[in-house]
Design a protein around this motif. Structure first.
Motif, PDB file in Angstrom:
ATOM      1  N   GLY A  84      20.366 -35.422  -8.568  1.00  0.00           N
ATOM      2  CA  GLY A  84      20.946 -36.150  -9.691  1.00  0.00           C
ATOM      3  C   GLY A  84      22.381 -36.564  -9.438  1.00  0.00           C
ATOM      4  N   THR A  85      23.122 -35.741  -8.695  1.00  0.00           N
ATOM      5  CA  THR A  85      24.508 -36.073  -8.337  1.00  0.00           C
ATOM      6  C   THR A  85      24.549 -37.253  -7.379  1.00  0.00           C
ATOM      7  N   ALA A  86      23.710 -37.221  -6.334  1.00  0.00           N
ATOM      8  CA  ALA A  86      23.672 -38.318  -5.362  1.00  0.00           C
ATOM      9  C   ALA A  86      23.293 -39.636  -6.040  1.00  0.00           C
ATOM     10  N   ALA A  87      22.305 -39.575  -6.946  1.00  0.00           N
ATOM     11  CA  ALA A  87      21.886 -40.789  -7.655  1.00  0.00           C
ATOM     12  C   ALA A  87      22.987 -41.308  -8.564  1.00  0.00           C
ATOM     13  N   GLN A  88      23.608 -40.426  -9.317  1.00  0.00           N
ATOM     14  CA  GLN A  88      24.655 -40.838 -10.252  1.00  0.00           C
ATOM     15  C   GLN A  88      25.874 -41.412  -9.525  1.00  0.00           C
ATOM     16  N   GLN A  89      26.258 -40.767  -8.415  1.00  0.00           N
ATOM     17  CA  GLN A  89      27.450 -41.191  -7.675  1.00  0.00           C
ATOM     18  C   GLN A  89      27.167 -42.271  -6.634  1.00  0.00           C
ATOM     19  N   LYS A  90      25.907 -42.615  -6.434  1.00  0.00           N
ATOM     20  CA  LYS A  90      25.501 -43.641  -5.464  1.00  0.00           C
ATOM     21  C   LYS A  90      26.053 -43.348  -4.078  1.00  0.00           C
ATOM     22  N   ARG A  91      25.950 -42.067  -3.675  1.00  0.00           N
ATOM     23  CA  ARG A  91      26.447 -41.691  -2.348  1.00  0.00           C
ATOM     24  C   ARG A  91      25.632 -40.520  -1.823  1.00  0.00           C
ATOM     25  N   THR A  92      25.603 -40.416  -0.499  1.00  0.00           N
ATOM     26  CA  THR A  92      24.915 -39.308   0.142  1.00  0.00           C
ATOM     27  C   THR A  92      25.671 -38.021  -0.117  1.00  0.00           C
ATOM     28  N   VAL A  93      24.944 -36.964  -0.432  1.00  0.00           N
ATOM     29  CA  VAL A  93      25.542 -35.652  -0.670  1.00  0.00           C
ATOM     30  C   VAL A  93      24.926 -34.663   0.322  1.00  0.00           C
TER      31      VAL A  93
END
Length: 161
Positions: A84-93
């Motif tokens: 959910g963090t990667a999707a929300q921030q539009k970046r690879t985590v």
């Protein structure tokens, strides 16, 4: 028939991943079939994984898509967990220790590290590619870049809404 032989090292597996993905998806445009085959390719090519697969954006949340591994969480809210963090921030985590990640969602208690790549089309997140390992600090920049390339190949090779 497409055959995958385990690579002798993690480094050579990463080097081969994009080429294998292109060859695997050549001539096929169905997104579900392509996501399923890429999940299997990643899971059986990269060493020390316990889960590899996709979640798709549906109704403002991530919903489980094709994967390899144990049964998984079906729905993940934006901003929750690594996916959910990667999707929300539009970046690879990349997370070396998921147990230290605030709000981590433990779908499989055997997972210790994770890398999540947003799958993007036209500047919007259509899903994420999620890869987990039972080994701490399994993923780094090389894995992130290789999986980002696989996500790009998926988008280029698939008919997506």
């Amino acid at each position: 028939m497409f055959a995958v032989s385990p690579a002798p090292t993690a480094a050579s597996a990463l080097e081969d991943l994009a080429g294998l993905a292109r060859a695997l998806l050549e001539g096929e445009r169905d997104a579900t079939a392509n996501a399923a085959n890429l999940s299997a390719l990643i899971f059986h090519t990269l060493p020390e994984l316990n889960w590899a697969g996709f979640y798709w954006m549906k109704g403002g949340e991530l919903v489980l898509g094709p994967f390899q591994g144990k049964p998984a969480c079906v729905r993940i809210a934006l901003g929750k967990g690594v996916c959910g963090t990667a999707a929300q921030q539009k970046r690879t985590v990349v997370v070396p220790d998921v147990h230290a990640f605030p709000g981590h969602i433990a779908c499989d208690s055997a997972s210790n590290s994770e890398v999540v790549v947003p799958v993007m089309k036209g500047g919007r997140v259509i899903g994420v590619l999620d890869v987990d390992s039972p080994r701490l600090a399994r993923f780094g920049d090389a894995e992130a870049k290789a999986l980002e390339e696989v996500a790009r190949i998926f988008v280029e090779s698939s008919d997506l809404d």
